[in-house]
Design an enzyme around this catalytic site. Structure first.
Site, PDB file in Angstrom:
ATOM      1  N   LYS A 179       0.812  -1.227   0.000  1.00  0.00           N
ATOM      2  CA  LYS A 179       0.000   0.000   0.000  1.00  0.00           C
ATOM      3  C   LYS A 179       0.844   1.275   0.000  1.00  0.00           C
ATOM      4  O   LYS A 179       0.362   2.347  -0.393  1.00  0.00           O
ATOM      5  CB  LYS A 179      -0.913   0.012   1.224  1.00  0.00           C
ATOM      6  CG  LYS A 179      -2.056  -0.994   1.178  1.00  0.00           C
ATOM      7  CD  LYS A 179      -3.180  -0.540   0.283  1.00  0.00           C
ATOM      8  CE  LYS A 179      -4.442  -1.351   0.465  1.00  0.00           C
ATOM      9  NZ  LYS A 179      -5.560  -0.856  -0.344  1.00  0.00           N
ATOM     10  N   SER A 221       1.646  -9.792  -0.178  1.00  0.00           N
ATOM     11  CA  SER A 221       1.267  -8.377  -0.115  1.00  0.00           C
ATOM     12  C   SER A 221       1.625  -7.650   1.174  1.00  0.00           C
ATOM     13  O   SER A 221       1.794  -6.433   1.150  1.00  0.00           O
ATOM     14  CB  SER A 221      -0.236  -8.244  -0.370  1.00  0.00           C
ATOM     15  OG  SER A 221      -0.970  -9.067   0.516  1.00  0.00           O
TER      16      SER A 221
END
Length: 332
Positions: free
Chosen positions: A57, A314
């Site tokens: 992110k 991730s």
């Protein structure tokens, strides 16, 4: 040729890459000997868990804040930035804002694990707990924007965010130009959409596989319905893949429909087994959302034989209590 309605192009991804260079990590793409042998393929792990904020992110948040600064100047952000998050995006916004000396308020629902809230606070951002869904948390974000003049940094539904995440796709093909397939966790669509736009813009034949939760998967339900819909959120080991996509979605719904080739859902048990496998065999401790690529291959018997396949690892936002729960669910 008219630009796409979602606003994410290979050009916008390369622009993002230039903006974030030196601000985020160029994460390694590592060939897994164990998984390659297990699935008779060349399996690579894209280790976004090694970002300084702990997850991919950081790319999108850094790109958007940098773009806003280029456009409006630092003074325009002095009232602060705000967002709602399932954890990782909030941490990324807090990290980027702290680096620039900008105040940040991150709104979280009650379903976001405590360790993720503490990680955001440790970076200097204010955390507000609001409701039991990301949509409810966004109501407080809207108030902060409208009443206090804060600047919204959305978690996924913006071309700048998706383009930032798309820089992962550029790196994938630089490190493995003959890549056949990439398997990506899918929630709001910024990660999969950005990566898909990048890899298909460079090498059209790369297959993009999305992986959603078996329950509370808003993008899955929205794609089935042909339009964004509300879905009740549920607690999950893959909590980062929870949350709605917004009934007024302007970017990622169309983007995902354009770039995704196939789509599967994974159970809690499959996520748990994948988390344990990644620690046992790859020596990496990751959150459930980071393990869904492996979970999908295992649970659905995806035929990747002979292919070069990248799994997006991730993020690392998991505490030991959650991992112990995963290990118990996996029966290990």
């Amino acid at each position: 040729m008219n630009p796409p309605s979602h606003g994410v192009t290979l050009a916008s991804i390369y622009e993002a890459r230039a903006r974030i260079q030196g601000q985020v990590a160029r994460t390694p793409l590592v060939r897994s000997l164990t998984l390659s042998e297990r699935f008779d393929a060349e399996v690579y792990l894209k280790l976004e868990n090694q970002q300084p904020s702990g997850a991919f992110k950081l790319r999108g948040a850094t790109n958007m804040i940098a773009a806003l600064m280029d456009r409006d100047g630092l003074e325009a952000l002095q009232r602060g930035v705000t967002t709602a998050s399932t954890g990782n995006h909030g941490r990324a916004v807090a990290f980027a804002a702290a680096r620039l000396g900008v105040p940040a308020v991150v709104c979280l629902s009650e379903l976001v694990p405590a360790n993720k809230a503490h990680a955001i606070e440790a970076l200097g951002a204010e955390v507000r707990r609001v409701g039991r869904s990301q949509d409810e948390a966004f109501q407080e974000v809207a108030r902060l924007v409208n009443e206090q003049g804060m600047t919204l940094v959305p978690p996924f539904d913006d071309p700048l965010i998706a383009s930032g995440q798309g820089t992962i796709g550029v790196e994938l093909l630089e490190d493995q130009p003959a890549l056949d397939r990439v398997i990506v966790g899918l929630s709001g669509g910024g990660l999969l959409g950005g990566i898909g736009a990048a890899v298909k813009g460079i090498r059209r034949g790369v297959q993009v596989t999305g992986v959603s939760l078996s329950q509370g998967a808003a993008m899955w339900e929205s794609l089935q319905a042909g339009q964004p819909v509300d879905v009740e959120e549920v607690a999950s080991l893959g909590d980062s893949l929870g949350g709605g996509i917004g009934l007024d979605n302007v970017c990622t719904f169309a983007l995902v429909r354009e770039v995704m080739d196939d789509h599967v859902q994974v159970s809690e048990g499959a996520i748990a087994r994948a988390m344990v496998d990644l620690l046992q065999h790859e020596k990496i401790l990751v959150e459930g959302a980071a393990a869904v690529g492996l979970a999908a291959i295992d649970e659905h018997g995806l035929d990747i034989r002979g292919q070069k396949v990248a799994l997006i690892v991730s993020g690392n936002g998991v505490d030991l209590a959650t991992f112990d729960r995963a290990r118990s669910l996996a029966g290990r």
